[in-house]
Design an enzyme around this catalytic site. Structure first.
Site, PDB file in Angstrom:
ATOM      1  N   ARG A  42     115.252 -34.737 -50.652  1.00 32.51           N
ATOM      2  CA  ARG A  42     116.432 -34.012 -50.155  1.00 32.51           C
ATOM      3  C   ARG A  42     116.293 -33.891 -48.643  1.00 32.51           C
ATOM      4  NH1 ARG A  42     120.861 -34.089 -51.799  1.00 32.51           N
ATOM      5  NH2 ARG A  42     120.231 -33.366 -53.874  1.00 32.51           N
ATOM      6  N   GLN A  52     123.428 -42.143 -59.541  1.00 28.83           N
ATOM      7  CA  GLN A  52     124.152 -41.958 -58.273  1.00 28.83           C
ATOM      8  C   GLN A  52     123.292 -42.466 -57.113  1.00 28.83           C
ATOM      9  OE1 GLN A  52     126.839 -39.074 -56.940  1.00 28.83           O
ATOM     10  NE2 GLN A  52     125.308 -37.936 -55.738  1.00 28.83           N
ATOM     11  N   ARG A  91     116.190 -45.514 -53.309  1.00 30.79           N
ATOM     12  CA  ARG A  91     115.583 -44.278 -52.789  1.00 30.79           C
ATOM     13  C   ARG A  91     114.577 -43.643 -53.754  1.00 30.79           C
ATOM     14  NH1 ARG A  91     120.035 -39.383 -53.259  1.00 30.79           N
ATOM     15  NH2 ARG A  91     120.616 -39.726 -55.440  1.00 30.79           N
ATOM     16  N   HIS A 145     121.460 -42.583 -45.503  1.00 26.93           N
ATOM     17  CA  HIS A 145     121.973 -41.219 -45.732  1.00 26.93           C
ATOM     18  C   HIS A 145     121.313 -40.208 -44.767  1.00 26.93           C
ATOM     19  CE1 HIS A 145     123.426 -37.809 -48.021  1.00 26.93           C
ATOM     20  NE2 HIS A 145     123.981 -38.584 -48.910  1.00 26.93           N
ATOM     21  N   ASP A 203     133.184 -33.788 -47.228  1.00 26.40           N
ATOM     22  CA  ASP A 203     132.591 -34.963 -47.884  1.00 26.40           C
ATOM     23  C   ASP A 203     133.599 -36.091 -47.704  1.00 26.40           C
ATOM     24  OD1 ASP A 203     131.055 -35.560 -51.175  1.00 26.40           O
ATOM     25  OD2 ASP A 203     131.090 -36.713 -49.300  1.00 26.40           O
ATOM     26  N   GLU A 255     126.407 -40.833 -42.176  1.00 26.20           N
ATOM     27  CA  GLU A 255     125.786 -41.863 -43.006  1.00 26.20           C
ATOM     28  C   GLU A 255     126.462 -43.228 -42.835  1.00 26.20           C
ATOM     29  OE1 GLU A 255     126.260 -40.276 -46.939  1.00 26.20           O
ATOM     30  OE2 GLU A 255     126.115 -38.240 -46.172  1.00 26.20           O
TER      31      GLU A 255
END
Ligand code: TA6
Length: 302
Positions: free
Chosen positions: A61, A84, A89, A163, A212, A269
């Site tokens: 995170r 997702q 990652r 990200h 977002d 991002e």
């Protein structure tokens, strides 16, 4: 310039004090400390939640997660079994080599090839290479994607995104220039494919409320500024850019988000997330970003 490898982590150090730390897990950059042309003391430029898992048990995170081969919930048949943001990652990458090491900076390459776990959910021939370069005031990260199939074999279709969790006061930060760019608001429709296109009207995009937004064909060069600080992003290959901050209501629902963590970052991002990159057998695609630590007075003058 020293490159240290230990306990699943690669540490790059610059003689002028800047540094970067990369977990082999996810090729996740979890720290970038850098001076700027006007602030000679290296500062941490990325946000990592105090509740982030750094043991490889789940995606980090914060920092710079690598999103591949899908952004968000999968929308391509080839990606149907993926979580997702895909698998890059949450897989352990390999340290390949030191690509460059001189007075200007140091560059390392990490690689990810299909393993049994990946093949079980994504059975396509690919090779990933991630080249991370640290210099005095900059960090660049280049994602190389190759369709390792033979020429004439099936195409490889994917999305990719870096990200970035940029450390910044969320209620005082602005992103420019996005005015006039088409975007899709995921706060109104979590599946951006169902969101209606809008045109950004603001000279500077803030994240004072839950944001977002997926900006399409966004120009590739962005300034992220706040009182007393800033970061510049220059990108190639990433035609889109996502701006995200959950703010308190959505942020409090993120299990590995430290209390109030959403006040300490903005996600800007760079990605190729509207549509898919399509590679024929043997072809390679590169998505690159160069992050420059600076301060807002320098950027504002530009
Ligand atoms: O890039 C923005 C976003 O797609 C948001 O919708 C939010 O889900 C964020 O990524 C974090 O996703 P994650 O899977 O890391 O919790």
């Amino acid at each position: 310039m020293p490159v240290e490898q230990s306990q699943g982590k690669v540490v790059l150090k610059h003689p002028k004090g800047s540094s970067a730390e990369i977990l082999l897990y996810g090729a996740s950059i979890i720290s970038w400390k850098s001076s700027s042309s006007t602030d000679l003391a290296p500062k941490e430029r990325l946000f990592v939640s105090g509740k982030a898992a750094l043991d490889g048990s789940k995606p980090v995170r914060g920092g710079i997660p690598v999103v591949f081969p899908c952004f968000g919930a999968p929308s391509h048949p080839d990606h149907a079994k993926l979580p997702q943001h895909g698998f890059a990652r949450s897989e352990v990458w390999s340290f390949s080599d030191v690509v460059m090491d001189n007075d200007a900076g140091v560059s390392v390459r990490l690689t990810l090839l299909p393993n049994d776990s990946i093949k079980a959910k994504f059975d396509k021939p690919f090779e990933l290479a991630y080249v991370v370069t640290l210099s005095e005031h900059q960090l660049s990260t280049d994602l190389h994607v190759k369709n390792s199939g033979t020429p004439g074999a099936a195409t490889l279709q994917f999305q990719a995104l870096l990200h970035n969790y940029i450390r910044a006061p969320a209620n005082d930060v602005l992103v420019t220039p996005l005015q006039g760019v088409t975007y899709y608001d995921k706060t109104e429709a979590t599946d951006e494919l169902k969101a209606q296109p809008k045109t950004e009207t603001r000279p500077g995009v803030d994240v004072k409320k839950f944001t977002d937004s997926v900006y399409e064909n966004a120009g590739g060069k962005y300034q992220v500024v706040w009182p007393g600080g800033g970061l510049e992003l220059k990108t190639k290959g990433f035609k889109d850019v996502v701006v995200w901050n959950p703010q308190a209501e959505a942020g409090a629902k993120i299990g590995d988000m430290e209390a109030g963590g959403w006040e300490k970052y903005i996600c800007v991002e760079p990605g190729f997330v509207r549509g898919f990159v399509t590679l024929a057998g043997g072809e390679t695609w590169i998505g690159q970003q160069v992050l420059t630590a600076t301060d807002s007075s320098v950027l504002a003058a530009k």
